[in-house]
Design an enzyme around this catalytic site. Structure first.
Site, PDB file in Angstrom:
ATOM      1  N   ARG A  58       0.812  -1.211   0.000  1.00  0.00           N
ATOM      2  CA  ARG A  58       0.000   0.000   0.000  1.00  0.00           C
ATOM      3  C   ARG A  58       0.847   1.263   0.000  1.00  0.00           C
ATOM      4  O   ARG A  58       0.336   2.349  -0.296  1.00  0.00           O
ATOM      5  CB  ARG A  58      -0.934   0.017   1.220  1.00  0.00           C
ATOM      6  CG  ARG A  58      -2.037  -1.018   1.130  1.00  0.00           C
ATOM      7  CD  ARG A  58      -2.876  -1.084   2.398  1.00  0.00           C
ATOM      8  NE  ARG A  58      -3.645   0.122   2.606  1.00  0.00           N
ATOM      9  CZ  ARG A  58      -4.397   0.342   3.680  1.00  0.00           C
ATOM     10  NH1 ARG A  58      -4.454  -0.559   4.647  1.00  0.00           N
ATOM     11  NH2 ARG A  58      -5.084   1.455   3.792  1.00  0.00           N
ATOM     12  N   ASP A 135      -9.291   2.513  -6.801  1.00  0.00           N
ATOM     13  CA  ASP A 135      -9.982   2.159  -5.560  1.00  0.00           C
ATOM     14  C   ASP A 135      -9.580   0.797  -4.984  1.00  0.00           C
ATOM     15  O   ASP A 135      -9.192   0.697  -3.833  1.00  0.00           O
ATOM     16  CB  ASP A 135     -11.501   2.211  -5.791  1.00  0.00           C
ATOM     17  CG  ASP A 135     -12.289   2.139  -4.495  1.00  0.00           C
ATOM     18  OD1 ASP A 135     -11.774   2.598  -3.465  1.00  0.00           O
ATOM     19  OD2 ASP A 135     -13.418   1.631  -4.509  1.00  0.00           O
ATOM     20  N   ASN A 156     -12.336  14.595   7.294  1.00  0.00           N
ATOM     21  CA  ASN A 156     -13.188  13.409   7.085  1.00  0.00           C
ATOM     22  C   ASN A 156     -12.507  12.352   6.229  1.00  0.00           C
ATOM     23  O   ASN A 156     -13.155  11.407   5.783  1.00  0.00           O
ATOM     24  CB  ASN A 156     -14.522  13.814   6.472  1.00  0.00           C
ATOM     25  CG  ASN A 156     -14.374  14.401   5.073  1.00  0.00           C
ATOM     26  OD1 ASN A 156     -13.262  14.593   4.578  1.00  0.00           O
ATOM     27  ND2 ASN A 156     -15.489  14.694   4.430  1.00  0.00           N
ATOM     28  N   LEU A 159     -10.553  13.255  -0.071  1.00  0.00           N
ATOM     29  CA  LEU A 159      -9.746  14.218  -0.803  1.00  0.00           C
ATOM     30  C   LEU A 159     -10.655  15.360  -1.231  1.00  0.00           C
ATOM     31  O   LEU A 159     -11.700  15.129  -1.840  1.00  0.00           O
ATOM     32  CB  LEU A 159      -9.083  13.597  -2.025  1.00  0.00           C
ATOM     33  CG  LEU A 159      -8.157  14.612  -2.717  1.00  0.00           C
ATOM     34  CD1 LEU A 159      -6.729  14.451  -2.224  1.00  0.00           C
ATOM     35  CD2 LEU A 159      -8.231  14.511  -4.230  1.00  0.00           C
ATOM     36  N   CYS A 195     -17.738  18.125   9.508  1.00  0.00           N
ATOM     37  CA  CYS A 195     -17.822  16.712   9.119  1.00  0.00           C
ATOM     38  C   CYS A 195     -17.774  15.812  10.347  1.00  0.00           C
ATOM     39  O   CYS A 195     -18.549  14.844  10.466  1.00  0.00           O
ATOM     40  CB  CYS A 195     -16.705  16.347   8.143  1.00  0.00           C
ATOM     41  SG  CYS A 195     -15.028  16.676   8.743  1.00  0.00           S
ATOM     42  N   CYS A 241     -22.917   6.217   2.839  1.00  0.00           N
ATOM     43  CA  CYS A 241     -23.303   7.377   3.644  1.00  0.00           C
ATOM     44  C   CYS A 241     -22.554   8.599   3.115  1.00  0.00           C
ATOM     45  O   CYS A 241     -21.356   8.532   2.871  1.00  0.00           O
ATOM     46  CB  CYS A 241     -22.980   7.151   5.116  1.00  0.00           C
ATOM     47  SG  CYS A 241     -23.393   8.549   6.187  1.00  0.00           S
ATOM     48  N   CYS A 248     -19.940  19.478   4.415  1.00  0.00           N
ATOM     49  CA  CYS A 248     -18.656  20.146   4.170  1.00  0.00           C
ATOM     50  C   CYS A 248     -18.878  21.456   3.404  1.00  0.00           C
ATOM     51  O   CYS A 248     -19.474  21.458   2.327  1.00  0.00           O
ATOM     52  CB  CYS A 248     -17.735  19.227   3.376  1.00  0.00           C
ATOM     53  SG  CYS A 248     -16.156  19.998   2.919  1.00  0.00           S
ATOM     54  N   LYS A 299     -27.693  -9.032  -0.676  1.00  0.00           N
ATOM     55  CA  LYS A 299     -28.057  -9.238   0.723  1.00  0.00           C
ATOM     56  C   LYS A 299     -27.887  -7.985   1.582  1.00  0.00           C
ATOM     57  O   LYS A 299     -28.805  -7.631   2.344  1.00  0.00           O
ATOM     58  CB  LYS A 299     -27.280 -10.415   1.323  1.00  0.00           C
ATOM     59  CG  LYS A 299     -27.722 -10.737   2.764  1.00  0.00           C
ATOM     60  CD  LYS A 299     -27.195 -12.082   3.246  1.00  0.00           C
ATOM     61  CE  LYS A 299     -25.759 -12.018   3.681  1.00  0.00           C
ATOM     62  NZ  LYS A 299     -25.315 -13.237   4.385  1.00  0.00           N
TER      63      LYS A 299
END
Length: 383
Positions: A58, A135, A156, A159, A195, A241, A248, A299
């Site tokens: 990463r 992503d 938060n 970016l 935020c 969410c 912001c 589900k």
């Protein structure tokens, strides 16, 4: 022979011509400061579990592409408003899908843009090595974008760009070409903590540190039960969410509609809740399959729809919830339906819960049924 700066200028112009809203260039040096934060984040148990497990992968671009010299970061802006949005009505209550899952799945769109960029670069440097990701790749999109000067990472953890706020999708390409790097932007949040103040579950442990285990964007994607502490907070969120972005100030009155592929279908962005309970696999694939909301399967969305009906205390949904309680083969949906019946209340709900308890085999579901009956008893005491 193109110099890296000349090629960079060409790439910037080409990116604009194919609809990339922002592009920046960063060194491929290891993200050492980020690595320290990620180690601490893991120790505290704040990870979602969706991330790349290998912290070295990463934070070290050269582990992904040994020839790494620089990284190209891109951003595409997306809409925040629905024209003529359908409204919830009694008996016809609707859920809400986060804006990042409106329109076509952004992973596909950004990958196409990055592929076009790569093909363009290879026209000038045929032996260049490139590795793109969106992503789900190992690198942190936000860390790369911040280093490349696209914006700054807010309190938060989103970016935030000067032009588009945080309503942007991010992607990046590691390349063997030593493009001159851009300059990172200064933090633009100042003393603002809106935020953090408005997070429904207080998921921000401190500015820039998100406990993913408490974040509703993560919680709504769980495949099993939503912990009871978060069920009421889920409200009518079917997927994701947006609260910390909606409040912001940098996002105020921002709505970018210039990418047709991201335009929301109002019936998918604000879906009716009751039909979700019985949606079949084929219908789910046809309707939600092209969106980013489908990656965890149906589900979680169905379970969240049950929570949404409980949120609205939709008495008209009691027969539908009883059907789930009695017939659904998935224990988390039966158990969540039991909880919802306890929240909505009424004699029909009580009778169904009593009957289900006598035949239910799953221990967790039985606990939920007993808890729901307890809620009904408490409700009677308060009358």
């Amino acid at each position: 022979m193109q110099t890296p700066q000349q090629l960079k200028d060409k790439v910037i112009n080409y990116a604009a011509s194919i609809g990339i809203d922002k592009i920046g260039f960063a060194s491929a040096d290891p993200f050492l400061e980020l690595k320290q934060r990620l180690v601490e984040h893991r120790k505290l148990g704040y990870e979602s579990g969706f991330e790349e497990a290998d912290l070295a992968m990463r934070t070290h671009p050269e582990m992904i592409l040994p020839e790494a010299q620089s990284i190209i970061a891109i951003a595409l802006a997306y809409p925040t408003k629905i024209e003529e949005a359908p409204r919830s009505e009694p008996g016809q209550y609707r859920g809400m899908v986060a804006r990042a899952a409106w329109g076509e799945d952004y992973h596909h769109v950004l990958r196409r843009k990055l592929k076009q960029l790569e093909e363009y670069i290879l026209e000038f440097v045929p032996d260049a090595k490139c590795e793109s990701m969106v992503d789900t790749g190992a690198l942190s999109d936000r860390a790369v974008a911040e280093r490349a000067g696209l914006g700054w990472v807010g309190k938060n953890t989103s970016l935030i760009t000067p032009e588009f706020g945080s309503w942007v999708y991010l992607g990046e390409m590691i390349t063997s070409i030593p493009f001159p790097p851009d300059t990172p932007l200064e933090d633009g949040c100042g003393d603002c903590t809106l935020c953090m103040d408005h997070c429904p579950t207080d998921a921000f442990e401190q500015p820039g540190q998100l406990n993913s285990q408490k974040c509703l964007a993560f919680v709504t994607q769980l495949k099993n039960y939503v912990p009871e502490a978060f069920r009421e907070s889920v409200g009518n969120r079917v997927y994701g969410c947006d609260t910390c972005q909606q409040v912001c100030p940098k996002n105020r009155k921002i709505n970018f509609t210039h990418h047709p592929e991201f335009q929301p279908d109002p019936e998918l962005a604000k879906p009716l809740l009751k039909p979700l309970l019985t949606i079949g696999n084929k219908r789910f694939r046809e309707t939600f399959g092209p969106t980013a909301a489908a990656w965890r399967g149906k589900k979680p969305l169905q379970r969240n729809a049950i929570l949404g009906l409980a949120h609205f205390k939709d008495v008209s949904a009691v027969p539908d919830l009883i059907e789930v309680l009695n017939q659904d083969v998935r224990p988390p949906l039966r158990g969540t339906a039991a909880w919802a019946l306890g929240k909505i209340g009424g004699e029909q709900a009580r009778q169904a819960l009593d009957a289900a308890l006598s035949v239910e085999k799953d221990d967790e579901v039985k606990e939920e049924i007993n808890h729901a009956l307890g809620m009904l008893d408490e409700g009677k005491k308060g009358m």
